[in-house]
Each structure stands twice: as C-alpha cells, then as structure tokens.
Design a protein around this motif. Structure first.
Motif, PDB file in Angstrom:
ATOM      1  N   SER A 110       1.110  18.280   4.302  1.00  0.00           N
ATOM      2  CA  SER A 110       2.127  18.109   3.263  1.00  0.00           C
ATOM      3  C   SER A 110       1.487  18.062   1.886  1.00  0.00           C
ATOM      4  CB  SER A 110       2.919  16.825   3.487  1.00  0.00           C
ATOM      5  OG  SER A 110       3.620  16.887   4.699  1.00  0.00           O
ATOM      6  N   ARG A 111       2.275  18.389   0.889  1.00  0.00           N
ATOM      7  CA  ARG A 111       1.790  18.306  -0.492  1.00  0.00           C
ATOM      8  C   ARG A 111       1.611  16.843  -0.871  1.00  0.00           C
ATOM      9  NH1 ARG A 111       6.049  21.748  -3.688  1.00  0.00           N
ATOM     10  NH2 ARG A 111       6.600  19.581  -3.973  1.00  0.00           N
ATOM     11  N   PRO A 112       0.648  16.546  -1.719  1.00  0.00           N
ATOM     12  CA  PRO A 112       0.398  15.160  -2.121  1.00  0.00           C
ATOM     13  C   PRO A 112       1.619  14.477  -2.746  1.00  0.00           C
ATOM     14  CG  PRO A 112      -1.460  16.521  -2.722  1.00  0.00           C
ATOM     15  CD  PRO A 112      -0.398  17.456  -2.222  1.00  0.00           C
ATOM     16  N   ALA A 113       2.414  15.199  -3.498  1.00  0.00           N
ATOM     17  CA  ALA A 113       3.607  14.594  -4.103  1.00  0.00           C
ATOM     18  C   ALA A 113       4.592  14.144  -3.028  1.00  0.00           C
ATOM     19  CB  ALA A 113       4.272  15.566  -5.067  1.00  0.00           C
ATOM     20  N   ILE A 114       4.728  14.930  -1.976  1.00  0.00           N
ATOM     21  CA  ILE A 114       5.614  14.551  -0.864  1.00  0.00           C
ATOM     22  C   ILE A 114       5.057  13.323  -0.162  1.00  0.00           C
ATOM     23  CG2 ILE A 114       6.567  15.315   1.350  1.00  0.00           C
ATOM     24  CD1 ILE A 114       7.779  16.722  -1.095  1.00  0.00           C
ATOM     25  N   LEU A 115       3.743  13.290   0.027  1.00  0.00           N
ATOM     26  CA  LEU A 115       3.120  12.120   0.650  1.00  0.00           C
ATOM     27  C   LEU A 115       3.384  10.870  -0.174  1.00  0.00           C
ATOM     28  CD1 LEU A 115      -0.386  13.530   1.649  1.00  0.00           C
ATOM     29  CD2 LEU A 115       1.625  13.258   3.102  1.00  0.00           C
ATOM     30  N   ALA A 116       3.298  10.993  -1.494  1.00  0.00           N
ATOM     31  CA  ALA A 116       3.522   9.841  -2.369  1.00  0.00           C
ATOM     32  C   ALA A 116       4.954   9.339  -2.258  1.00  0.00           C
ATOM     33  CB  ALA A 116       3.189  10.204  -3.808  1.00  0.00           C
ATOM     34  N   VAL A 117       5.913  10.242  -2.200  1.00  0.00           N
ATOM     35  CA  VAL A 117       7.323   9.838  -2.074  1.00  0.00           C
ATOM     36  C   VAL A 117       7.560   9.139  -0.735  1.00  0.00           C
ATOM     37  CG1 VAL A 117       9.686  10.723  -1.866  1.00  0.00           C
ATOM     38  CG2 VAL A 117       8.180  11.570  -3.682  1.00  0.00           C
ATOM     39  N   ALA A 161      -3.762   6.312  -5.692  1.00  0.00           N
ATOM     40  CA  ALA A 161      -4.277   7.074  -4.554  1.00  0.00           C
ATOM     41  C   ALA A 161      -3.931   8.554  -4.705  1.00  0.00           C
ATOM     42  CB  ALA A 161      -3.706   6.525  -3.248  1.00  0.00           C
ATOM     43  N   TYR A 162      -2.737   8.846  -5.181  1.00  0.00           N
ATOM     44  CA  TYR A 162      -2.316  10.221  -5.423  1.00  0.00           C
ATOM     45  C   TYR A 162      -3.176  10.863  -6.510  1.00  0.00           C
ATOM     46  CZ  TYR A 162       0.593  13.998  -7.278  1.00  0.00           C
ATOM     47  OH  TYR A 162       1.045  15.200  -7.742  1.00  0.00           O
ATOM     48  N   ALA A 163      -3.407  10.147  -7.596  1.00  0.00           N
ATOM     49  CA  ALA A 163      -4.145  10.694  -8.731  1.00  0.00           C
ATOM     50  C   ALA A 163      -5.623  10.926  -8.412  1.00  0.00           C
ATOM     51  CB  ALA A 163      -4.025   9.757  -9.926  1.00  0.00           C
ATOM     52  N   ALA A 202       3.837   0.859  -6.014  1.00  0.00           N
ATOM     53  CA  ALA A 202       3.974   2.135  -6.726  1.00  0.00           C
ATOM     54  C   ALA A 202       2.696   2.460  -7.511  1.00  0.00           C
ATOM     55  CB  ALA A 202       5.181   2.090  -7.655  1.00  0.00           C
ATOM     56  N   ILE A 203       2.104   1.456  -8.127  1.00  0.00           N
ATOM     57  CA  ILE A 203       0.858   1.667  -8.868  1.00  0.00           C
ATOM     58  C   ILE A 203      -0.272   2.064  -7.921  1.00  0.00           C
ATOM     59  CG2 ILE A 203      -0.928   0.467 -10.200  1.00  0.00           C
ATOM     60  CD1 ILE A 203       1.427  -1.071 -11.542  1.00  0.00           C
ATOM     61  N   ALA A 257      -1.814   1.859  -1.669  1.00  0.00           N
ATOM     62  CA  ALA A 257      -2.741   2.976  -1.519  1.00  0.00           C
ATOM     63  C   ALA A 257      -3.046   3.230  -0.046  1.00  0.00           C
ATOM     64  CB  ALA A 257      -4.027   2.689  -2.289  1.00  0.00           C
ATOM     65  N   MET A 258      -3.152   2.168   0.736  1.00  0.00           N
ATOM     66  CA  MET A 258      -3.399   2.316   2.166  1.00  0.00           C
ATOM     67  C   MET A 258      -2.233   3.035   2.845  1.00  0.00           C
ATOM     68  SD  MET A 258      -3.682  -0.593   5.117  1.00  0.00           S
ATOM     69  CE  MET A 258      -1.947  -0.907   4.939  1.00  0.00           C
TER      70      MET A 258
END
Length: 107
Positions: free
Chosen positions: A39-46, A98-100, A92-93, A26-27
């Motif tokens: 950036s979009r959050p999904a891109i940040l997560a990837v 953090a994304y959610a 990943a969790i 998450a950090m």
C-alpha cells in the motif's frame, strides 16, 4: 521509560507525558505497514490513524472482564487505561513522523 527517566534526562513535560503515545502511534503505522506492505504510505497513515483512534475510543467501553484485563501489563500496553483526547493528537504526531521518515518506500 520516558516517564521513569525523562525528567532526570532533562526532557520537557510534553515529551515525558505524551512521547510514549507518539511512539505508540508510530508503532501502529509500522505494524500496518507490515501487513499491507504494497500500500501507499499515505494509505498506511490513514489506516494507522483510524486504528489508533479506535483503540483510544475503545477505552470508553467498560465491562468487568475488560477492566480486569486493562489492569494487567499487557492490557495497559495494548489498550491503555484512561481515555484522553490529547493522546489522539500524540498518535497523529507519531504516525506523521513515521510516515515522514520512512526510508524504505520511494515517494
């Protein structure tokens, strides 16, 4: 912190063992968000998942100076000491959480 006080607080083994790795993931997501704020959050997560897995895979690389750094507190926190596939799942969790729960960005 979790490993030191988790069992005394009644937390289950999985949380005590992998909770720190999930928080680390998450950090990474939050740090990526600081540097790529538009950036979009999904891109940040990837990107965060790629970085977290890269750091975990980097633990398979050993040199004397790098192993010496890993024995320091900073080295252990930044790079870790032991490779674990389970840590990748925990990252990943943590990144998914953090994304959610990211309230700052509209979806």
């Amino acid at each position: 912190m979790l490993r030191g006080f988790g069992y005394a607080a009644g937390l289950p083994f999985v949380i005590v063992k992998y909770g720190g790795s999930a928080l680390w993931g998450a950090m990474v997501y939050l740090f990526v968000g600081l540097f790529a704020a538009r950036s979009r959050p999904a891109i940040l997560a990837v990107i965060a998942l790629f970085l977290a897995i890269s750091v975990e895979l980097f633990r398979l690389y050993h040199t004397p100076w790098l192993d010496g750094f890993r024995l320091t507190t900073a080295g252990a926190l930044l790079l870790g000491r032991v490779f674990s596939l389970w840590n990748m799942l925990a990252y990943a969790i943590g990144i998914a959480a953090a994304y959610a729960f990211e309230p700052a960005r509209p979806r």
